[in-house]
Design a protein around this motif. Structure first.
Motif: not given
Length: 409
Positions: A77-82, A108-112, A88-96
């Motif tokens: 999760m400390d990686k650049p968003f891209q 559908c989403i492979k990376n940031g 990790q993007i799924s966790y980011w969505l859940h956190d919001m």
């Protein structure tokens, strides 16, 4: 004769021992039933306690641990968003608070980087985000990812905003704000059209939210800046900057100190708080008396409230209110009035009157924003574009939905 007596003694002893055996057997049977009926299996092996079993000791932990088993926070999760992967993007969505789109995100989403390049149409089509507020929330968050400046309002989640509505005296809108997942970032860029979509139609409530946001900006979006209880220093002197941070409950406590406790409960759900009384030039003691339902016939009581109101906000603030009342652009504030706003008009649309405001205007305009996004535009311009694109997409979706039945005929 002696033999007969001995035989009787043997029979009596046999019956006594038989009765004792029956009693002990009954006690064992009783404890055996208690042991067998226990749902926790107290005499079971320790290994069984670790396994999930419906009705067992660990059954209640299933719902709380469901998300942690399905989606875990990992070290990436400390990686650049891209460079973040779909998990990790799924966790980011859940956190919001957008966990309802996690399954489509994983699919559908492979990376940031893919999510950063997604258009508004792709967000609705691929992730199924049909809610205007959810799209706006996600796009503003993506714009913040591309910005080098991390604003403090981005740290305030939607749960904090619902508690903030309690503080400014508008708890009746908590469910609408919660469903829309309004967080600190969206609150900063909230437009008039957004408030109307959230079913906030009262002109006074618009001003209450506007001045509440202004107070948060002056406090650098400090989540604990508001004052809910009276302090010892408040009894000596109340500076306008301190009164500006008073919550609705704190204002009611002040009314009790000036012998108006019987009218204080009338402020619940009114939207009156310290920032509205200090920062809003149109709000005066007459408006407060009307909201408290003090009869106009009680002139002495209204004069008593006016005197303490001026002492509370200070002579300088009262002087500014008087100057604004004497100006030509002054319009009295009517607590029961509804908001008047105009959407984008065509070329031959009617001219907007003074009492109308543009639907795309921010509820609380920002005087100057030095923060820029990655492409060089200001966050205010970006927020307005996001709102326009989302509304155009909603209109296009409605038009296509109406055309579908005709095409099948």
């Amino acid at each position: 004769m002696n033999q007969m007596v001995l035989q009787k003694n043997k029979d009596v002893n046999f019956k006594v021992t038989e009765q004792k055996a029956k009693k002990s057997k009954g006690i064992r049977r009783f404890f055996g039933r208690m042991k067998r009926s226990g749902s926790q299996e107290l005499s079971g092996d320790d290994e069984r306690l670790g396994d999930f079993k419906r009705g067992g000791a660990r059954a209640t932990a299933g719902a709380r641990l469901a998300w942690s088993r399905d989606l875990k926070r990992n070290d990436g999760m400390d990686k650049p968003f891209q460079q973040r992967d779909g998990e990790q993007i799924s966790y980011w969505l859940h956190d919001m608070g957008l966990s309802m789109y996690v399954s489509d995100c994983k699919r559908c989403i492979k990376n940031g980087g893919q999510l950063l390049k997604a258009t508004t149409h792709e967000l609705e089509k691929d992730l199924g985000i049909k809610n205007h507020f959810h799209r706006k929330k996600l796009q503003l968050a993506l714009e913040a990812v591309g910005s080098s400046i991390k604003e403090k309002y981005g740290q305030l989640n939607y749960d904090w905003v619902t508690r903030w509505l309690d503080d400014i005296g508008l708890p009746q809108y908590k469910s609408n704000f919660l469903e829309a997942r309004i967080d600190g970032r969206m609150l900063h860029y909230l437009t008039v059209d957004d408030l109307v979509s959230l079913k906030v139609m009262s002109s006074l409530h618009h001003l209450s939210i506007k001045r509440g946001i202004q107070a948060l900006r002056r406090s650098s979006w400090n989540p604990s800046c508001l004052k809910r209880r009276p302090a010892q220093s408040d009894q000596l002197h109340n500076a306008p900057d301190e009164v500006m941070l008073w919550t609705n409950h704190r204002v009611m406590e002040w009314l009790r100190t000036i012998d108006l406790s019987e009218y204080a409960p009338n402020l619940r759900g009114s939207g009156v708080h310290g920032a509205l009384m200090v920062l809003e030039a149109r709000f005066n003691a007459e408006n407060l008396a009307s909201l408290l339902s003090i009869p106009t016939s009680k002139t002495l009581l209204r004069r008593h409230l006016f005197t303490h109101f001026v002492d509370l906000i200070g002579q300088d603030v009262q002087h500014k209110k008087r100057e604004y009342e004497a100006s030509s652009s002054y319009q009295p504030l009517i607590p029961s009035a509804k908001i008047k706003y105009s959407r984008k008009r065509a070329i031959f649309g009617h001219k907007r009157s003074k009492s109308e405001i543009d639907a795309d205007d921010l509820v609380c305009p920002v005087e100057s924003l030095t923060s820029k996004t990655k492409n060089g535009t200001s966050h205010t311009e970006t927020a307005k574009k996001i709102g326009v694109y989302s509304k155009e997409l909603n209109t296009l979706t409605d038009m296509l939905a109406k055309d579908v039945p005709s095409s099948n005929v």
